[in-house]
Scaffold this active site. Structure first.
Site, PDB file in Angstrom:
ATOM      1  N   ILE A   6       3.445  10.068 -12.833  1.00 61.81           N
ATOM      2  CA  ILE A   6       2.931   9.960 -11.467  1.00 61.81           C
ATOM      3  C   ILE A   6       1.461  10.337 -11.461  1.00 61.81           C
ATOM      4  O   ILE A   6       1.091  11.447 -11.870  1.00 61.81           O
ATOM      5  CB  ILE A   6       3.681  10.916 -10.508  1.00 61.81           C
ATOM      6  CG1 ILE A   6       5.189  10.718 -10.598  1.00 61.81           C
ATOM      7  CG2 ILE A   6       3.204  10.711  -9.074  1.00 61.81           C
ATOM      8  CD1 ILE A   6       5.978  11.806  -9.873  1.00 61.81           C
ATOM      9  N   THR A  31      -0.031  13.997 -12.972  1.00 58.08           N
ATOM     10  CA  THR A  31      -1.449  14.155 -13.257  1.00 58.08           C
ATOM     11  C   THR A  31      -2.173  14.857 -12.116  1.00 58.08           C
ATOM     12  O   THR A  31      -1.724  14.872 -10.974  1.00 58.08           O
ATOM     13  CB  THR A  31      -2.141  12.802 -13.524  1.00 58.08           C
ATOM     14  OG1 THR A  31      -2.388  12.118 -12.293  1.00 58.08           O
ATOM     15  CG2 THR A  31      -1.304  11.926 -14.452  1.00 58.08           C
ATOM     16  N   ASN A  80       0.131   6.477  -7.759  1.00 63.61           N
ATOM     17  CA  ASN A  80       0.082   7.096  -6.438  1.00 63.61           C
ATOM     18  C   ASN A  80      -1.330   7.505  -6.015  1.00 63.61           C
ATOM     19  O   ASN A  80      -1.627   7.571  -4.823  1.00 63.61           O
ATOM     20  CB  ASN A  80       0.996   8.325  -6.422  1.00 63.61           C
ATOM     21  CG  ASN A  80       0.833   9.145  -5.163  1.00 63.61           C
ATOM     22  OD1 ASN A  80       1.261   8.759  -4.083  1.00 63.61           O
ATOM     23  ND2 ASN A  80       0.194  10.303  -5.295  1.00 63.61           N
ATOM     24  N   TYR A 147     -12.465  -1.083   7.080  1.00 62.46           N
ATOM     25  CA  TYR A 147     -12.711  -2.194   6.159  1.00 62.46           C
ATOM     26  C   TYR A 147     -12.471  -1.816   4.697  1.00 62.46           C
ATOM     27  O   TYR A 147     -11.847  -2.583   3.949  1.00 62.46           O
ATOM     28  CB  TYR A 147     -14.154  -2.691   6.321  1.00 62.46           C
ATOM     29  CG  TYR A 147     -14.348  -3.671   7.446  1.00 62.46           C
ATOM     30  CD1 TYR A 147     -14.361  -5.038   7.212  1.00 62.46           C
ATOM     31  CD2 TYR A 147     -14.516  -3.222   8.753  1.00 62.46           C
ATOM     32  CE1 TYR A 147     -14.546  -5.947   8.237  1.00 62.46           C
ATOM     33  CE2 TYR A 147     -14.694  -4.127   9.794  1.00 62.46           C
ATOM     34  CZ  TYR A 147     -14.715  -5.484   9.526  1.00 62.46           C
ATOM     35  OH  TYR A 147     -14.881  -6.370  10.556  1.00 62.46           O
ATOM     36  N   LYS A 153      -6.443  -2.085  -0.272  1.00 60.39           N
ATOM     37  CA  LYS A 153      -4.984  -2.185  -0.369  1.00 60.39           C
ATOM     38  C   LYS A 153      -4.532  -3.646  -0.419  1.00 60.39           C
ATOM     39  O   LYS A 153      -3.559  -3.978  -1.120  1.00 60.39           O
ATOM     40  CB  LYS A 153      -4.321  -1.450   0.792  1.00 60.39           C
ATOM     41  CG  LYS A 153      -4.499   0.066   0.730  1.00 60.39           C
ATOM     42  CD  LYS A 153      -3.930   0.651  -0.565  1.00 60.39           C
ATOM     43  CE  LYS A 153      -3.954   2.167  -0.566  1.00 60.39           C
ATOM     44  NZ  LYS A 153      -3.376   2.753  -1.787  1.00 60.39           N
ATOM     45  N   VAL A 182       2.527   8.668   6.775  1.00 68.17           N
ATOM     46  CA  VAL A 182       3.088   9.926   6.299  1.00 68.17           C
ATOM     47  C   VAL A 182       2.225  11.117   6.720  1.00 68.17           C
ATOM     48  O   VAL A 182       0.988  11.058   6.673  1.00 68.17           O
ATOM     49  CB  VAL A 182       3.226   9.904   4.760  1.00 68.17           C
ATOM     50  CG1 VAL A 182       3.959  11.153   4.271  1.00 68.17           C
ATOM     51  CG2 VAL A 182       3.975   8.645   4.311  1.00 68.17           C
ATOM     52  N   THR A 184       0.470  13.705   5.819  1.00 66.39           N
ATOM     53  CA  THR A 184      -0.228  14.323   4.705  1.00 66.39           C
ATOM     54  C   THR A 184      -1.666  14.554   5.137  1.00 66.39           C
ATOM     55  O   THR A 184      -2.049  14.250   6.269  1.00 66.39           O
ATOM     56  CB  THR A 184      -0.218  13.392   3.471  1.00 66.39           C
ATOM     57  OG1 THR A 184      -0.888  12.154   3.815  1.00 66.39           O
ATOM     58  CG2 THR A 184       1.200  13.087   3.015  1.00 66.39           C
TER      59      THR A 184
END
Length: 227
Positions: A6, A31, A80, A147, A153, A182, A184
């Site tokens: 990950i 990591t 991730n 933008y 993504k 999420v 976070t």
């Protein structure tokens, strides 16, 4: 049991994936950038956890990671690591350097890390590469602003689609996943779901992925997301 690598696992979804996978008896290579977080260090005594430094935008760091893992089998890679990008992302103010930095982390790094790890997946029974993307990169959604993030993504979705086609003969499944909105540091307190919910969904989906699904854009709930 499978071994999962990950990236960007110091906090947020990456950290929660680490915790839940360890609880499910997976071997986890997590990591961090520069130094492990306190949350990662609290897990360091777990016998199935390995913490490794990685700067995903640095090819020398990626090569050092690959060398450190030589001889190990990687069953699942979860790309991730990602950033939201600069504060100013509207049409009139987004800057080229900040935009390029967002692309470097969110779009280019997942390919570079995947390329380094693919040779370590050759003997896995069901090798999978999962990249945390976002529905903000889906071209079917009408939305404005952001933008740098949106384009990075959208681009990584295409990168994963192409990789899925190229790696199918090697039996490697490749899928981007929308993790949900999420709660976070990136998603904020007003987001829809917790990191625990997102990670649990991502793990359940990843466990069941097959080669027939390679190249599909999924949500954390396991639904197919329109591109």
């Amino acid at each position: 049991m499978e071994t999962v690598l990950i990236t960007g696992a110091s906090r947020g979804i990456g950290l929660e994936l680490t915790k839940q996978l360890l609880a499910l008896d997976y071997k986890v290579i997590a990591t961090y950038r520069n130094a492990p977080s306190n949350d990662q260090l609290s897990l360091k005594d777990h016998g199935d956890l390995t913490l490794v430094e990685l700067e995903v935008t640095n090819e020398s760091s990626i090569e050092a990671l690959r060398e450190s893992l030589e001889g190990q089998q990687i069953d699942v890679l979860i790309n991730n690591a990602g950033i939201i990008g600069p504060d100013e992302q509207d049409r009139d103010n987004v800057s080229a350097p900040n935009w390029l930095e967002t692309f470097s982390v969110n779009t280019i790094a997942p390919l570079l890390v995947s390329r380094a790890i693919i040779p370590l997946m050759q003997n896995a029974a069901n090798p999978r590469i999962v990249t945390i993307s976002s529905q903000m990169g889906a071209l079917n959604r009408d939305a404005v602003g952001m933008y740098a993030y949106r384009s990075s993504k959208a681009a990584v979705n295409k990168v994963m689609q192409v990789m899925a086609l190229e790696l199918k003969e090697q039996g490697i499944t490749v899928c981007p996943i929308h993790p949900g909105w999420v709660k976070t540091d990136m998603g904020g307190d007003e987001a829809d779901i917790t990191a625990q919910e997102s990670a649990a969904g991502i793990i359940k989906l990843t466990q069941g992925l097959t080669l027939d699904q390679s190249g599909t854009f999924f949500t954390w709930e396991g639904d197919v997301h329109p591109w």
